[in-house]
Motif scaffolding. Sequence first.
Motif, PDB file in Angstrom:
ATOM      1  N   LEU A 134       0.867  -1.167   0.000  1.00 14.24           N
ATOM      2  CA  LEU A 134       0.000   0.000   0.000  1.00 14.24           C
ATOM      3  C   LEU A 134       0.907   1.221   0.000  1.00 14.24           C
ATOM      4  O   LEU A 134       1.864   1.280   0.774  1.00 14.24           O
ATOM      5  N   VAL A 135       0.609   2.180  -0.884  1.00 21.14           N
ATOM      6  CA  VAL A 135       1.401   3.410  -0.950  1.00 21.14           C
ATOM      7  C   VAL A 135       0.471   4.597  -0.725  1.00 21.14           C
ATOM      8  O   VAL A 135      -0.506   4.781  -1.444  1.00 21.14           O
ATOM      9  N   ASP A 136       0.794   5.370   0.306  1.00 23.90           N
ATOM     10  CA  ASP A 136       0.038   6.566   0.672  1.00 23.90           C
ATOM     11  C   ASP A 136       0.731   7.772   0.068  1.00 23.90           C
ATOM     12  O   ASP A 136       1.842   8.113   0.457  1.00 23.90           O
ATOM     13  N   PHE A 137       0.094   8.412  -0.921  1.00 22.99           N
ATOM     14  CA  PHE A 137       0.617   9.647  -1.506  1.00 22.99           C
ATOM     15  C   PHE A 137       0.079  10.786  -0.655  1.00 22.99           C
ATOM     16  O   PHE A 137      -1.135  10.985  -0.557  1.00 22.99           O
ATOM     17  N   THR A 138       0.988  11.516  -0.024  1.00 19.60           N
ATOM     18  CA  THR A 138       0.626  12.469   1.018  1.00 19.60           C
ATOM     19  C   THR A 138       1.370  13.788   0.826  1.00 19.60           C
ATOM     20  O   THR A 138       2.209  13.905  -0.062  1.00 19.60           O
ATOM     21  N   ALA A 139       1.057  14.759   1.673  1.00 19.11           N
ATOM     22  CA  ALA A 139       1.775  16.039   1.677  1.00 19.11           C
ATOM     23  C   ALA A 139       1.772  16.579   3.100  1.00 19.11           C
ATOM     24  O   ALA A 139       0.803  16.397   3.838  1.00 19.11           O
ATOM     25  N   ALA A 140       2.852  17.233   3.471  1.00 17.45           N
ATOM     26  CA  ALA A 140       2.999  17.759   4.835  1.00 17.45           C
ATOM     27  C   ALA A 140       1.918  18.786   5.171  1.00 17.45           C
ATOM     28  O   ALA A 140       1.498  18.898   6.321  1.00 17.45           O
ATOM     29  N   GLY A 175       3.201  -8.681   8.012  1.00 17.93           N
ATOM     30  CA  GLY A 175       3.507  -9.931   7.335  1.00 17.93           C
ATOM     31  C   GLY A 175       2.638 -10.171   6.113  1.00 17.93           C
ATOM     32  O   GLY A 175       2.926 -11.045   5.303  1.00 17.93           O
ATOM     33  N   HIS A 176       1.550  -9.394   5.968  1.00 14.72           N
ATOM     34  CA  HIS A 176       0.640  -9.574   4.832  1.00 14.72           C
ATOM     35  C   HIS A 176       0.717  -8.429   3.827  1.00 14.72           C
ATOM     36  O   HIS A 176       0.406  -8.609   2.657  1.00 14.72           O
ATOM     37  N   VAL A 177       1.105  -7.257   4.316  1.00 11.58           N
ATOM     38  CA  VAL A 177       1.158  -6.080   3.445  1.00 11.58           C
ATOM     39  C   VAL A 177       2.314  -5.186   3.889  1.00 11.58           C
ATOM     40  O   VAL A 177       2.597  -5.069   5.075  1.00 11.58           O
ATOM     41  N   THR A 178       2.986  -4.583   2.909  1.00 12.54           N
ATOM     42  CA  THR A 178       4.048  -3.624   3.182  1.00 12.54           C
ATOM     43  C   THR A 178       3.490  -2.244   2.859  1.00 12.54           C
ATOM     44  O   THR A 178       2.842  -2.070   1.825  1.00 12.54           O
ATOM     45  N   MET A 179       3.736  -1.272   3.741  1.00 13.57           N
ATOM     46  CA  MET A 179       3.198   0.071   3.522  1.00 13.57           C
ATOM     47  C   MET A 179       4.313   1.095   3.356  1.00 13.57           C
ATOM     48  O   MET A 179       5.355   1.008   4.000  1.00 13.57           O
ATOM     49  N   TYR A 180       4.040   2.033   2.468  1.00 12.01           N
ATOM     50  CA  TYR A 180       4.975   3.121   2.175  1.00 12.01           C
ATOM     51  C   TYR A 180       4.196   4.423   2.099  1.00 12.01           C
ATOM     52  O   TYR A 180       2.989   4.426   1.905  1.00 12.01           O
ATOM     53  N   LYS A 181       4.936   5.535   2.209  1.00 12.63           N
ATOM     54  CA  LYS A 181       4.330   6.842   1.969  1.00 12.63           C
ATOM     55  C   LYS A 181       5.236   7.612   1.013  1.00 12.63           C
ATOM     56  O   LYS A 181       6.456   7.428   1.004  1.00 12.63           O
ATOM     57  N   VAL A 182       4.608   8.447   0.206  1.00  8.30           N
ATOM     58  CA  VAL A 182       5.327   9.267  -0.766  1.00  8.30           C
ATOM     59  C   VAL A 182       4.856  10.699  -0.589  1.00  8.30           C
ATOM     60  O   VAL A 182       3.657  10.973  -0.714  1.00  8.30           O
ATOM     61  N   ASP A 183       5.781  11.595  -0.261  1.00  3.52           N
ATOM     62  CA  ASP A 183       5.460  13.018  -0.168  1.00  3.52           C
ATOM     63  C   ASP A 183       5.426  13.570  -1.589  1.00  3.52           C
ATOM     64  O   ASP A 183       6.452  13.598  -2.273  1.00  3.52           O
ATOM     65  N   VAL A 184       4.248  13.997  -2.035  1.00  2.00           N
ATOM     66  CA  VAL A 184       4.090  14.420  -3.429  1.00  2.00           C
ATOM     67  C   VAL A 184       4.921  15.657  -3.767  1.00  2.00           C
ATOM     68  O   VAL A 184       5.268  15.866  -4.929  1.00  2.00           O
ATOM     69  N   ARG A 223      -0.243  -5.091  -6.208  1.00  2.00           N
ATOM     70  CA  ARG A 223      -0.138  -6.553  -6.068  1.00  2.00           C
ATOM     71  C   ARG A 223       0.948  -7.000  -7.029  1.00  2.00           C
ATOM     72  O   ARG A 223       0.852  -6.730  -8.227  1.00  2.00           O
ATOM     73  N   ASP A 224       1.979  -7.610  -6.502  1.00  2.00           N
ATOM     74  CA  ASP A 224       3.112  -8.076  -7.320  1.00  2.00           C
ATOM     75  C   ASP A 224       3.716  -6.945  -8.151  1.00  2.00           C
ATOM     76  O   ASP A 224       4.059  -7.123  -9.314  1.00  2.00           O
ATOM     77  N   GLY A 225       3.800  -5.745  -7.543  1.00  2.00           N
ATOM     78  CA  GLY A 225       4.430  -4.599  -8.190  1.00  2.00           C
ATOM     79  C   GLY A 225       3.555  -3.845  -9.168  1.00  2.00           C
ATOM     80  O   GLY A 225       3.994  -2.873  -9.780  1.00  2.00           O
ATOM     81  N   VAL A 226       2.302  -4.264  -9.330  1.00  2.00           N
ATOM     82  CA  VAL A 226       1.392  -3.634 -10.293  1.00  2.00           C
ATOM     83  C   VAL A 226       0.241  -2.967  -9.534  1.00  2.00           C
ATOM     84  O   VAL A 226      -0.351  -3.582  -8.654  1.00  2.00           O
ATOM     85  N   PRO A 227      -0.090  -1.697  -9.874  1.00  2.00           N
ATOM     86  CA  PRO A 227      -1.207  -1.045  -9.182  1.00  2.00           C
ATOM     87  C   PRO A 227      -2.533  -1.734  -9.519  1.00  2.00           C
ATOM     88  O   PRO A 227      -2.827  -1.957 -10.692  1.00  2.00           O
ATOM     89  N   VAL A 228      -3.296  -2.097  -8.482  1.00  7.89           N
ATOM     90  CA  VAL A 228      -4.556  -2.805  -8.690  1.00  7.89           C
ATOM     91  C   VAL A 228      -5.763  -2.047  -8.139  1.00  7.89           C
ATOM     92  O   VAL A 228      -6.897  -2.367  -8.478  1.00  7.89           O
ATOM     93  N   ASP A 229      -5.529  -1.048  -7.282  1.00  4.49           N
ATOM     94  CA  ASP A 229      -6.648  -0.301  -6.715  1.00  4.49           C
ATOM     95  C   ASP A 229      -6.184   1.088  -6.289  1.00  4.49           C
ATOM     96  O   ASP A 229      -4.999   1.295  -6.012  1.00  4.49           O
ATOM     97  N   ALA A 263      -7.972  -6.604   1.877  1.00  2.00           N
ATOM     98  CA  ALA A 263      -8.479  -7.976   2.039  1.00  2.00           C
ATOM     99  C   ALA A 263      -8.845  -8.583   0.692  1.00  2.00           C
ATOM    100  O   ALA A 263      -8.690  -9.791   0.471  1.00  2.00           O
ATOM    101  N   ARG A 264      -9.294  -7.753  -0.245  1.00  2.00           N
ATOM    102  CA  ARG A 264      -9.657  -8.212  -1.580  1.00  2.00           C
ATOM    103  C   ARG A 264      -8.480  -8.859  -2.317  1.00  2.00           C
ATOM    104  O   ARG A 264      -8.666  -9.711  -3.159  1.00  2.00           O
ATOM    105  N   TYR A 265      -7.256  -8.402  -1.982  1.00  2.64           N
ATOM    106  CA  TYR A 265      -6.076  -8.861  -2.721  1.00  2.64           C
ATOM    107  C   TYR A 265      -5.189  -9.805  -1.914  1.00  2.64           C
ATOM    108  O   TYR A 265      -4.168 -10.267  -2.401  1.00  2.64           O
TER     109      TYR A 265
END
Length: 105
Positions: A22-28, A49-58, A80-86, A102-104
């Motif tokens: 999961l990648v959160d595109f955010t701003a301060a 263990g099921h999902v890795t999360m990151y954030k990106v400051d736009v 999912r597997d490096g490809v955006p799915v949602d 949960a869907r993925y």
Amino acid sequence: MTIRALSDQDFSTALPADGLALVDFTAAWCPPCKVLLPQLEELQQELEGHVTMYKVDVDQAQETAAAFGVMSMPTVLVFRDGVPVDKLVGLRPKAAYRAVLARYM
């Protein structure tokens, strides 16, 4: 547990080639982003263990934000597997992010 911040330079190499991210595109300066971050940190602990999360400051990673068509914050992309799915745009309840993941799983 802190969510790892990614830059334009390390975005493509940081995402796992297999599994869920999961990648959160955010701003301060974004108030809804400040509300979302603690929710995602809780979710990260719950789903460890099921999902890795990151954030990106736009503002810091404009190329990455543009590449994924991020126009408003927060925008959350699920990979999912490096490809955006949602994609979820705008602040949602924590349950909405859990349901999408949960869907993925």
